[in-house]
Design an enzyme around this catalytic site. Sequence first.
Site, mmCIF file in Angstrom:
data_model
loop_
_atom_site.group_PDB
_atom_site.id
_atom_site.type_symbol
_atom_site.label_atom_id
_atom_site.label_comp_id
_atom_site.label_asym_id
_atom_site.label_seq_id
_atom_site.Cartn_x
_atom_site.Cartn_y
_atom_site.Cartn_z
ATOM 1 N N ASN A 82 34.093 6.020 88.782
ATOM 2 C CA ASN A 82 34.272 4.853 87.907
ATOM 3 C C ASN A 82 33.232 4.948 86.794
ATOM 4 O O ASN A 82 32.048 4.701 87.041
ATOM 5 C CB ASN A 82 34.088 3.563 88.722
ATOM 6 N N TRP A 83 33.693 5.322 85.624
ATOM 7 C CA TRP A 83 32.761 5.504 84.509
ATOM 8 C C TRP A 83 32.233 4.174 83.964
ATOM 9 O O TRP A 83 31.291 4.156 83.187
ATOM 10 C CB TRP A 83 33.433 6.305 83.387
ATOM 11 N N LYS A 84 32.876 3.063 84.337
ATOM 12 C CA LYS A 84 32.512 1.752 83.755
ATOM 13 C C LYS A 84 32.543 1.882 82.230
ATOM 14 O O LYS A 84 33.349 2.648 81.706
ATOM 15 C CB LYS A 84 31.164 1.274 84.302
ATOM 16 N N HIS A 104 36.936 -5.348 90.689
ATOM 17 C CA HIS A 104 35.571 -4.816 90.791
ATOM 18 C C HIS A 104 34.587 -5.982 90.697
ATOM 19 O O HIS A 104 34.826 -6.944 89.963
ATOM 20 C CB HIS A 104 35.316 -3.803 89.672
ATOM 21 N N GLU A 109 31.976 -6.363 89.135
ATOM 22 C CA GLU A 109 31.560 -6.689 87.753
ATOM 23 C C GLU A 109 32.621 -7.536 87.061
ATOM 24 O O GLU A 109 32.293 -8.398 86.238
ATOM 25 C CB GLU A 109 31.259 -5.385 86.990
ATOM 26 N N GLU A 116 32.506 -2.333 98.312
ATOM 27 C CA GLU A 116 31.323 -2.088 97.489
ATOM 28 C C GLU A 116 30.365 -3.277 97.610
ATOM 29 O O GLU A 116 30.542 -4.293 96.928
ATOM 30 C CB GLU A 116 31.719 -1.940 96.019
ATOM 31 N N GLY A 131 24.602 0.312 91.612
ATOM 32 C CA GLY A 131 23.685 0.613 90.515
ATOM 33 C C GLY A 131 22.222 0.361 90.845
ATOM 34 O O GLY A 131 21.381 0.340 89.954
ATOM 35 N N SER A 164 25.932 3.189 94.956
ATOM 36 C CA SER A 164 24.881 4.211 94.953
ATOM 37 C C SER A 164 25.242 5.421 95.815
ATOM 38 O O SER A 164 24.371 6.000 96.461
ATOM 39 C CB SER A 164 23.529 3.612 95.369
ATOM 40 N N GLY A 177 29.989 5.341 90.940
ATOM 41 C CA GLY A 177 29.679 4.895 89.583
ATOM 42 C C GLY A 177 28.809 5.899 88.864
ATOM 43 O O GLY A 177 29.275 6.913 88.344
ATOM 44 N N GLY A 178 27.495 5.650 88.849
ATOM 45 C CA GLY A 178 26.552 6.463 88.084
ATOM 46 C C GLY A 178 26.701 7.966 88.285
ATOM 47 O O GLY A 178 26.684 8.745 87.326
HETATM 48 P P1 13P Z 1 27.046 3.057 91.479
HETATM 49 O O1 13P Z 1 27.585 4.298 92.170
HETATM 50 O O2 13P Z 1 26.472 3.354 90.127
HETATM 51 O O3 13P Z 1 26.168 2.268 92.365
HETATM 52 O O4 13P Z 1 28.345 2.137 91.178
HETATM 53 C C1 13P Z 1 29.222 1.854 92.197
HETATM 54 C C2 13P Z 1 30.420 1.191 91.608
HETATM 55 O O5 13P Z 1 30.353 0.051 91.195
HETATM 56 C C3 13P Z 1 31.651 1.972 91.516
HETATM 57 O O6 13P Z 1 32.735 1.147 91.204
#
Ligand code: 13P
Length: 249
Positions: A9-11, A94, A96, A166, A172, A211, A232-233
Amino acid sequence: MRMPLIAGNWKMNGSLALVEEFGRAFAGVSLPVNVEVALMVPFPFLEAAGRALGETSVTVGAQTLSDQPSGAFTGEVSAAMLRDCGARYVLVGHSERRILFGEDDAMVLARVKAALAEQLTPVLCVGETLEEREAERTESVVLGQVEAVFDALDEADRIRVVIAYEPVWAIGTGRTASPEQAQAVHAAIRGYLSRYDDALAGGVRLLYGGSMKADNAAELLSQPDIDGGLVGGASLKADDFLAICQSAG
Ligand code: 13P
């Protein structure tokens, strides 16, 4: 059996140059044949990502969608448009989106239905905040989020949904849920799904997100009820993301 799915997930990150870089990186390696890999990129990169990854087994997805099929909804993107641009998956709910954009369970359900109507696979994201975990409300929050969607779907559609657990406190933050913590929630979700039927509980893929990194993925993915990851990251660096994909094989 359930085929593992590793989804990035590149966000709101990345660029066309990064899309091209991923295309080159993934073209040069062989991914485990028993693992599915998807990359959820920002809307403007969907087509380019489909092209760049076209020679690989990586599929492309989006990060949200409108609950409406078309019309005067400035700025929104429909499920049919995502399909037109090559998306096969779409994240829904998600944390967010829930926290920053006020998406509640009813809005999440409407988006899941919109995705299913256009043959997209929704990845339903659920998870508790730190406050909720500390108040020992993890299961009730997570199962409530699952129930709000699954209760309203018919049998044929339920099996088409992927669930991503999640924990909000692990996103993050570098603070991953321990394999035992993650497994416990995944087992609770699968137990909940068995109330509908055992085939559903045995068939729905449950991803862990929060993470996940190259150095902790294998241990998380070895848990019996963890069928993949939502990353994510670490999905923004081709080498790291590739290493996670390899560790799922
Ligand atoms: P991180 O892997 O950066 O913690 O993000 C997780 C996430 O929200 C994937 O959708």
